[in-house]
Each structure stands twice: as structure tokens, then as C-alpha cells.
Design a protein around this motif. Sequence first.
Motif, PDB file in Angstrom:
ATOM      1  N   THR A  77     -17.038  11.879 -20.289  1.00 57.83           N
ATOM      2  CA  THR A  77     -18.224  12.334 -21.009  1.00 57.83           C
ATOM      3  C   THR A  77     -18.266  13.848 -21.052  1.00 57.83           C
ATOM      4  OG1 THR A  77     -19.441  10.369 -20.350  1.00 57.83           O
ATOM      5  CG2 THR A  77     -20.742  12.281 -21.055  1.00 57.83           C
ATOM      6  N   TRP A  78     -18.066  14.496 -19.897  1.00 59.62           N
ATOM      7  CA  TRP A  78     -18.149  15.952 -19.837  1.00 59.62           C
ATOM      8  C   TRP A  78     -16.975  16.608 -20.551  1.00 59.62           C
ATOM      9  CZ3 TRP A  78     -22.688  17.726 -19.167  1.00 59.62           C
ATOM     10  CH2 TRP A  78     -23.613  17.025 -18.410  1.00 59.62           C
ATOM     11  N   GLU A  79     -15.798  15.994 -20.496  1.00 57.25           N
ATOM     12  CA  GLU A  79     -14.654  16.538 -21.224  1.00 57.25           C
ATOM     13  C   GLU A  79     -14.910  16.500 -22.723  1.00 57.25           C
ATOM     14  OE1 GLU A  79     -11.280  18.477 -22.069  1.00 57.25           O
ATOM     15  OE2 GLU A  79     -12.038  18.151 -20.054  1.00 57.25           O
ATOM     16  N   LYS A  80     -15.512  15.421 -23.192  1.00 55.44           N
ATOM     17  CA  LYS A  80     -15.846  15.310 -24.608  1.00 55.44           C
ATOM     18  C   LYS A  80     -16.854  16.401 -24.996  1.00 55.44           C
ATOM     19  CE  LYS A  80     -17.492  12.015 -28.046  1.00 55.44           C
ATOM     20  NZ  LYS A  80     -17.970  10.651 -28.285  1.00 55.44           N
ATOM     21  N   ALA A  81     -17.846  16.632 -24.152  1.00 51.33           N
ATOM     22  CA  ALA A  81     -18.842  17.673 -24.423  1.00 51.33           C
ATOM     23  C   ALA A  81     -18.187  19.053 -24.459  1.00 51.33           C
ATOM     24  CB  ALA A  81     -19.940  17.645 -23.361  1.00 51.33           C
ATOM     25  N   ILE A  82     -17.302  19.325 -23.517  1.00 50.86           N
ATOM     26  CA  ILE A  82     -16.609  20.617 -23.469  1.00 50.86           C
ATOM     27  C   ILE A  82     -15.727  20.790 -24.702  1.00 50.86           C
ATOM     28  CG2 ILE A  82     -14.852  21.943 -22.224  1.00 50.86           C
ATOM     29  CD1 ILE A  82     -16.126  20.770 -19.631  1.00 50.86           C
ATOM     30  N   THR A  83     -15.057  19.720 -25.114  1.00 49.41           N
ATOM     31  CA  THR A  83     -14.222  19.781 -26.321  1.00 49.41           C
ATOM     32  C   THR A  83     -15.060  20.119 -27.545  1.00 49.41           C
ATOM     33  OG1 THR A  83     -12.659  18.196 -25.390  1.00 49.41           O
ATOM     34  CG2 THR A  83     -12.644  18.452 -27.785  1.00 49.41           C
ATOM     35  N   LYS A  84     -16.244  19.522 -27.652  1.00 51.08           N
ATOM     36  CA  LYS A  84     -17.143  19.827 -28.779  1.00 51.08           C
ATOM     37  C   LYS A  84     -17.587  21.288 -28.736  1.00 51.08           C
ATOM     38  CE  LYS A  84     -17.803  15.570 -30.444  1.00 51.08           C
ATOM     39  NZ  LYS A  84     -17.784  15.116 -31.793  1.00 51.08           N
ATOM     40  N   LEU A  85     -17.865  21.795 -27.544  1.00 52.06           N
ATOM     41  CA  LEU A  85     -18.280  23.189 -27.406  1.00 52.06           C
ATOM     42  C   LEU A  85     -17.135  24.135 -27.767  1.00 52.06           C
ATOM     43  CD1 LEU A  85     -20.329  22.935 -24.124  1.00 52.06           C
ATOM     44  CD2 LEU A  85     -21.234  23.510 -26.386  1.00 52.06           C
ATOM     45  N   ARG A  86     -15.962  23.844 -27.259  1.00 57.07           N
ATOM     46  CA  ARG A  86     -14.798  24.692 -27.553  1.00 57.07           C
ATOM     47  C   ARG A  86     -14.466  24.696 -29.042  1.00 57.07           C
ATOM     48  NH1 ARG A  86     -10.746  23.079 -22.625  1.00 57.07           N
ATOM     49  NH2 ARG A  86     -11.692  24.422 -21.064  1.00 57.07           N
TER      50      ARG A  86
END
Length: 93
Positions: A77-86
Motif C-alpha cells: 500500500t505504502w509503496e503504491k502511494a510513494i510511486t504515485k507521489l514520485r
Amino acid sequence: MRNSGTKSGHGFPRGVCLPLLWLAVSAPVAFGQAAPTKAMNDLIKNNCLECHNTEDWAGQLALDTLELKHAGQEPQTWEKAITKLRGRLMPPA
């Protein structure tokens, strides 16, 4: 001459500041190196929870159901969120 509409006070483009802040404060928590801080909780509360909550469920993500202190238990979940932010897909303009 400085274009006042495109840079923050620190020289970063405005859309980069929030993702940089997010990465700086979330990475240690995701890897179990630090406890979540008030700043991290405030960041999510002020910038994410308006849409990503159990009522609106934007992107099938409800951040109000996740605890930052247990971020390591939700790495996908957090990796997906970080990917969206990046990728500058979040936060929206």
C-alpha cells in the motif's frame, strides 16, 4: 528573473515539495527505523484524507484505516502511494 509561480521558497518546483517531504519522513517508518511523528500524521491529514478515507475511498485507498506506526505491515500500500507521489500523480493540482 525568478518566475514566482513555479518555485517554492527553497528553489524546488512547487509540485516537488510535498513528495520530497513525504519521502523524507515516511521511509524510516516503512523500514521500521522510526516512530511516526506528528508532522507525518499532519501531512497525511492535511493533504490526503480529504479523498482517501473510508467515506470517499478514492483510488480504493482509505488512509484513515491505516496506522503509520504499522507501515511495515502494509508495504504494498505504502509503496503504491510513494510511486504515485514520485510520478507526480498525487497530490492533484
